[in-house]
Scaffold this motif. Structure first.
Motif: not given
Lengths: 439, 251
Positions: A400, A403, A438, B106, B110-113
């Protein structure tokens, strides 16, 4: 004691004669010479005005942000209240100071203590090793515009860290010092004094942290003294709260053949001024000055540096890199000074800015002042944006845009990070930098 | 079975039309080669499909499994299954191959994976072995100081790790000596499967001797002017692009 009548109250802010008198009474057990210095320092603080628009050494700085009122000398906190979180690196010893007092420590090993290494609070050192402290504590006066704040630091410095490395002693692991501000409006005056005797070798790490998101005031200083042939690595990570106003002054003295590497990571604070000066006092002395800054939101980081070559055959190498996001602002003003007899000086100074936002502002003022004729001095400053082809390349792999910006920032920083020999420290700093990205 | 459909695609850079109505469908398991002289729009086609911001698609569409990807950002297209092997891969000092590939892997989770680091490195090393790439490679910065052959092998390594549905390979043979070409071609052949469709863009027939295409298309002035099987590439090799100009463009 009273402030000069010509000064506006804002020039003292919260640091009134009453506040100073109460502080002085609380440290009355310390040596008289130190108390005398503190009194003189308070007089100086009170007599100096706040920086003005016409002060060259404050050019580009947001002067309206430098208010000294609304702060308190905070009460003591316990380790439990602090919620200190370790950094996960092996250490030879640790001191945790909060609100200007020691709250926790891991002493150095008996073996190191037996060899004469001293790692304890500045107050203890003042009482037990007064002459040593006297010779080096705040020995280099502020030269880059923060005279008033340096005087305030001296006046209100309560406690800090003292590190003494005897001749020839080498530490395998770093010594870590944590300086915390805790509670609303807390004013802290961190200090780390390092004396590295001949051919000693060590790494010292300062962490400047806020225990909460209060609007803190930090006015710190450190003294690094590297004697003949000493190799001293000093690293600092500044993660004050986003509302903190901070002044930090870093003094480096390198004697014959001494090598000092300093690395400052600037991440926190609302407005942070950092001054760093290196004095290369004898032939063969070398100072490597490194800094990384990630500025975001409306943060302002103001960095002023001096590389002073006082003797022939000395070298210095400065590399400051800033990454700017959002509406942030950075100022870099650096000066290389070569004294008339400092022939064969080799000095380098570079400030590089990576603009991650069109609304950010990076100011660079590199400078040279050379009075010798046989020297090599180079300096430069650049500001650049992310290369769109590099960004597309990363995006074409599914990364993204945000990122990709983070990865490219790390790529930009790697030139500095890779100069740190300690892999665990390198990783710890990378993790701190990541927190800035973050969401 | 996946499909990549390029429909009457028109691409411009600024005011200049480069691709002028190109239609082509690639299905999983197929290898298509697009051949043509320099300046005919081959690389523009590949970059535009991948979403390069310098190119404007003025009309037409690109469908991945029936859905248009034109509104998607380049990273979304990549995560949807497109892979562009660059003719001139960017050099990115300071970012290691390992960190870069980990970020790319990454990004697909998925989110949090959490990425399983051990499994990731195991997979990475097995792909590197397949491509005869030294393991020390992973700590080097992306393409920084790489030889031409190393850059192209690095592209194939990324392709192997990201397992796209469709790979657009832009002049993958350019700048390679015969040994490097063979290694790259072996890598691509090893990745050929019923799950992968390949669109190979090349100027020379030489590559097609190593990666044998199912379909060959000749591109001229922004369009496909002739399609055929692999024998078309040989015919082109024998007759040269002048033949295309004289025989095909006139028609």
């Amino acid at each position: 004691m009273s402030a000069s009548p010509t000064l506006a109250p804002a020039a003292l802010g919260s640091f009134t004669p009453e506040v100073f008198a109460a502080h002085l009474a609380s440290v009355s057990h310390l040596p008289a010479w130190w108390l005398d210095r503190k009194r003189a320092a308070y007089e100086k603080f009170a007599s100096l005005p706040l920086p003005k628009r016409t002060d060259e050494s404050w050019r580009f700085a947001t002067l309206t942000g430098l208010k000294l009122d609304g702060y308190v000398l905070p009460a003591a906190v316990t380790a439990a209240q602090l919620g200190h979180s370790p950094i996960g690196i092996a250490k030879a010893g640790k001191l945790v100071l909060a609100n200007n007092r020691l709250v926790a420590q891991e002493p150095i090993s008996a073996e190191l203590a037996g060899r004469g290494v001293i790692f304890e609070t500045l107050q203890n050192a003042l009482l037990k090793h007064g002459d040593l402290v006297k010779a080096h504590l705040l020995a280099q006066p502020a030269k880059q515009g923060s005279e008033k704040f340096s005087a305030l630091h001296t006046a209100l410095l309560n406690d800090g860290a003292f590190i003494y490395l005897p001749r020839g002693v080498e530490l395998a692991e770093p010594l870590a010092v944590f300086h915390y501000a805790h509670g609303a409006a807390a004013a802290v005056f961190p200090h780390t004094l390092v004396i590295a005797e001949g051919n000693s070798r060590a790494t010292v790490v300062d962490f400047f942290r806020s225990a909460d998101d209060g609007a803190h005031f930090a006015c710190g200083q450190n003294d690094l003294y590297a004697a003949h042939g000493a190799q001293l690595t000093y690293t600092a990570a500044q993660t004050w709260s986003r509302e903190t106003l901070s002044f930090q002054s870093n003094s480096i003295v390198a004697r014959r053949d001494a090598r000092v590497q300093s690395f400052n990571l600037h991440l926190g604070g609302r407005q942070s001024r950092h001054e760093s000066h290196s004095e290369l006092q004898a032939p063969g002395a070398h100072s490597e000055m490194l800094a990384l800054t990630v500025a975001h939101g409306s943060q302002e980081f103001d960095q002023r540096t001096l590389q002073i070559h006082q003797a022939p055959h000395t070298s210095s190498n400065l590399l400051y890199k800033n990454a700017l996001l959002d509406q942030s602002k950075t100022i870099f003003s650096g000066l290389i000074v070569v004294d008339p007899d400092a022939q064969k000086t080799d000095a380098y100074q570079s400030n590089r800015n990576l603009m991650l936002s069109d609304d950010a502002e990076a100011n660079s003022l590199p400078g040279l002042e050379i009075q010798a004729n046989d020297v090599r001095c180079t300096h430069g400053a650049t500001s650049s944006r992310i290369d769109p082809e590099q960004e597309f390349y990363l995006q074409a792999r599914g990364i993204r845009k945000d990122d990709a910006g983070e990865l490219l920032t790390f790529g930009f920083f790697e030139e500095v990070l890779s100069k740190l020999a300690s892999e665990p420290l390198h990783d710890a700093f990378r993790d701190l930098i990541k927190t800035k990205f973050k969401k | 079975m996946s499909s990549l459909e390029i429909k009457d695609l028109h691409v411009s850079i600024g005011e200049k039309q480069i691709v002028k109505g190109l239609t082509l469908t690639v299905r999983s398991g197929e290898v298509h080669a697009i051949m043509g002289p320099n300046g005919t729009g081959k690389s523009t086609l590949a970059k535009a499909v991948a979403g390069h911001p310098s190119f404007t698609i003025t009309s037409g569409d690109v469908l991945l499994d029936g859905r248009s990807i034109l509104a998607m950002q380049p990273d979304e297209r990549a995560r949807a299954g497109l892979f562009l092997a660059f003719q001139y891969p960017s050099e990115i000092p300071g970012v290691s191959i390992a960190n870069f590939l980990r970020a790319a892997v990454q990004a697909r989770m998925g989110e949090g994976e959490e990425l399983d680091a051990t499994g990731y490195y195991k997979r990475l090393y097995s792909k590197m072995d397949l491509l005869k790439i030294d393991r020390k490679f992973t700590s080097r910065a992306i393409n920084d100081g790489f030889s031409g052959g190393e850059k192209k092998r690095c592209e194939i390594l990324q392709m192997a790790m990201l397992e796209p549905k469709f790979a657009l390979m832009d002049e993958t043979d350019s700048g390679l000596d015969i040994d490097a070409l063979r290694i790259v071609a072996d890598g691509v052949n090893a990745l050929r499967s019923t799950n992968l469709g390949v669109l190979m863009i090349t100027h020379y027939q030489r590559l097609l001797g190593y990666i044998v295409p199912d379909h060959v298309h000749v591109m001229w002035d922004g369009r496909i002017v002739k399609s055929g099987d692999k024998s078309l590439a040989l015919e082109l090799e024998a007759k040269g692009y002048d033949w295309v100009k004289k025989e095909l463009v006139r028609a």
